[in-house]
Structure formats: C-alpha cells, structure tokens
Design an enzyme around this catalytic site. Structure first.
Site, PDB file in Angstrom:
ATOM      1  N   LYS A  23      -4.040 -39.529  -6.445  1.00 49.69           N
ATOM      2  CA  LYS A  23      -5.435 -38.987  -6.631  1.00 49.69           C
ATOM      3  C   LYS A  23      -5.372 -37.244  -6.455  1.00 49.69           C
ATOM      4  O   LYS A  23      -4.687 -37.584  -5.207  1.00 49.69           O
ATOM      5  CB  LYS A  23      -6.166 -39.508  -6.236  1.00 49.69           C
ATOM      6  CG  LYS A  23      -7.444 -40.992  -6.988  1.00 49.69           C
ATOM      7  CD  LYS A  23      -7.281 -40.982  -8.552  1.00 49.69           C
ATOM      8  CE  LYS A  23      -8.098 -41.823  -9.297  1.00 49.69           C
ATOM      9  NZ  LYS A  23      -7.393 -42.887  -9.238  1.00 49.69           N
ATOM     10  N   ASN A  24      -6.422 -36.757  -6.527  1.00 48.45           N
ATOM     11  CA  ASN A  24      -6.555 -35.095  -5.586  1.00 48.45           C
ATOM     12  C   ASN A  24      -6.596 -34.849  -4.216  1.00 48.45           C
ATOM     13  O   ASN A  24      -6.045 -34.204  -4.172  1.00 48.45           O
ATOM     14  CB  ASN A  24      -7.668 -34.346  -6.640  1.00 48.45           C
ATOM     15  CG  ASN A  24      -7.461 -34.010  -8.111  1.00 48.45           C
ATOM     16  OD1 ASN A  24      -6.717 -34.799  -8.349  1.00 48.45           O
ATOM     17  ND2 ASN A  24      -7.302 -33.140  -8.473  1.00 48.45           N
TER      18      ASN A  24
END
Length: 376
Positions: A185-186
């Site tokens: 994920k970011n």
C-alpha cells in the site's frame, strides 16, 4: 529488467532506527510505538480516534461487529456493498452473519448512488463504500443517502491513505473509516491497518475486542502500582487483532513521507494520461473525481481486449494486475450475479498498470508504448 505492478519503498535506515528503540527497550508488542503511531495518525488525518491493528481486514470486521452490537442488528440484516473490491470487504460482513447486498458501480468504479438507493430495503442497516485506487467517486452522495435513510456508513479506505477532497482527509463523515498499511500500500509496513471510529465509545470497545476482550492492555498494566497488575476482566469474546510496536515503528517512518510519495504517484498518473491522450478510441483511463487529490494507489484503464493485453504485456516483462474480479463470480457471492451489470462488464475490461515509486519517466513511457501497441 521486469516492471512490476507494485514495488514498495522503505526508508530502511530510519525504519531500523525506530525498530532498534523497541529492541533496546525490550518492548515489541502492543503499546509504546503503537500508541505513538496512533497519535501521529490522528495529527496527520484530523480523526478524533484511531486504533492500530494487525490488518485492515481486522478493522473491517470490527467496524461491522461493533456497529451490529451497538445498534442491535439481527443476523440476516443487510449491508450494501460493491462487487468491485478485494474479498475482505465483503467477508467482513459475512463474519457477522449479515447479508451482502451488491450495488452497481459508476464510471469511477465506486458505488453508484442511484443503484445504492434502489437496493435499500427495510432490512438495510449500513453501506460500505470502497475508495477504489484512492478515488472518492461519488462518496458524498452516499453520505447523503445514509443520512436520509438513517443508515450507518463504513468507509473502506484501504487505498485512500493521503487522499484528500478540497484539502481535507476523507472519512470523518463515516461511523468508521478503515485504512490499510499492507505490504504494497501507499504507506507500506509488513501488514497492518488503522480503524478510526467517529464515536469514542466504539473506539473503547474496539480496543478491548482487539485484545481478546481484556479490559486492560499489557502496556497500561505496566503503569499500575501495587500488586494487582495481573488482575483484569473479560468484557467481550475478543480477538488477537491489535498491532505491534515493530510494525508501528515502520509506520511512523513511512507516514512522514506519504504525501511526498503520493505526489510522485500523481506525477506518474499524469504521464500515463498524457501518453494515452490521443488513443481514446481504445484506451480509457478510469477518471478521478473532480476536486479529489487521490492517493493514486492504482492507475486503472479500460480496454477491449484485457486478457490478451495482459498476456502481451507479460511477454514484454510488464506485469500489471486486475482490481478487481467481480465478487459475484465467486461461489459464495453468486446469488448476486446479474444484479450489477456495470460492475460485471467492467471487471472483464479493466487493467491496473504499474504504479509505484521506483518507476521512472522512461518506465512509464515503455509501459504506455506497449499498451498502445497491443490494445485494440
């Protein structure tokens, strides 16, 4: 060299420095760094409550469970959700013996407010909105629908770390917002998540449920005076869902860079947009809602020959993905087949292109060139 869909970046030395503090202190579990990460997350987002978990899936389950407990929902009651999502979104509803009712998606691949309103029945209790790829879609129309029909709103913000609308972090309108810090994920960690309840009472219940129902966690007990540190009670049948200080240490470092990282992701998306601008007859990037500053976890295109294109890109050492398969194609959700025609159609046509911080301008041009060459 191959170009992967995801390739997370860690500030290695800074992460190791934070982890070293845990090891030297001899405290690697719940508390200490998990508390620090929660406070930094609240400062970053503006949420009043935040609880660090071992996954976003755990957070989605807790959101459904606690809202069911608090509002006295019955087994068989309904929650409206999307078929275009990772299965954990909808599994979290089944965990609590509730029924998933699928509503169709719009051009943003998010819930279509018109179909959501059409699917509301006397048994509907909540709506789960997924901000796919970091986009908000028509989220605020869903907020209005929930208020109109007195429904609870859960925001699956797994892709939305750093997403803003008109400058503000999204999710404070929901009863619960759940963020993912899974490995790609970011804000990547090993695996973890954060749940942010609107109401403090729900946050308090959540903290007990994540630690097996125990009403005093181990970190709090270290501050106790006297001989009764070990004495606690069980208010609920809980789970082992809490995060730990090692993973929180990574999160603390990664959070410092998430806005800078997301800005580069938006730059990558703009390069793709520019490259596909003159090929709208065969390549259709999924749009971002006006006013949304997306985290750009994903860059999704719609094409006519998705499976063939995937195969050709793989031959050229490019490895995209699909987000997601229509959930009604899975056996356990097959009762929903035919109820969401837009979602079913798009799930056969969408492709997620490589989107990560290691991509260069030349990488993006190479991927774009091959997509243009093989798309029909």
């Amino acid at each position: 060299m191959s170009i992967q869909l995801f390739s997370p970046v860690f500030r290695v030395n800074e992460c190791l420095d934070e982890i070293r503090i845990c090891l030297e202190k001899g405290w690697t579990g719940l508390g200490f760094k998990t508390n620090e990460f929660e406070e930094k997350w609240k400062e970053y987002t503006g949420f009043n409550n935040a609880h660090f978990l071992n996954s976003a899936t755990a957070g989605l389950h807790l959101a459904v469970k606690i809202l069911k407990m608090q509002n006295k929902w019955q087994d068989g009651d309904e929650i409206i959700s999307t078929p275009i999502t990772f299965v954990s979104t909808n599994h979290s509803i089944l965990y609590e013996n509730l029924r998933v009712v699928f509503a169709d998606v719009d051009k943003y691949l998010c819930l279509d407010p018109i179909d959501v309103e059409r699917k509301i029945t006397k048994k509907t209790r909540a709506v789960v909105f997924v901000g796919l790829g970091g986009n908000i879609g028509q989220y605020f129309k869903i907020v209005d629908i929930c208020r109109k029909y007195n429904l609870k709103l859960i925001l699956d913000a797994s892709h939305m770390t750093g997403t803003r609308f008109k400058g503000n972090i999204v999710g404070k309108e929901a009863e619960a917002a759940v963020f993912s810090f899974q490995a790609v994920k970011n804000l990547p960690t090993g695996d973890s998540g954060m749940i942010c309840f609107k109401d403090k009472e729900n946050d308090v219940i959540c903290r007990e449920l994540t630690w097996l129902g125990i009403n005093k966690d181990t970190f709090a007990r270290t501050d106790d005076k006297g001989t009764y540190k070990w004495k606690y009670d069980l208010d609920y049948l809980g789970y082992k869902y809490h995060g730990n200080s090692i993973i929180a240490s990574i999160g603390i470092v990664q959070l410092k860079y998430v806005d800078i990282d997301n800005a580069y992701r938006r730059q990558i998306a703009s390069w793709y947009d520019e490259n596909f601008r003159n090929f709208k007859d065969k390549i259709h990037p999924v749009p971002v809602t006006e006013g949304c500053e997306s985290s750009r976890h994903l860059y999704i295109i719609e094409v006519n020959n998705r499976d063939e294109l995937l195969e050709e890109l793989n031959k050229n050492d490019i490895f995209p993905g699909v987000h997601y398969r229509d959930n009604t194609e899975y056996k356990m959700y097959s009762y929903g087949q035919g109820t969401c025609p837009m979602a079913h159609r798009l799930s056969q046509r969408i492709l997620s292109l490589p989107m990560h911080l290691r991509l260069t301008y030349n990488d993006v041009n190479y991927v774009s060139e091959k997509v243009i060459e093989y798309a029909k």
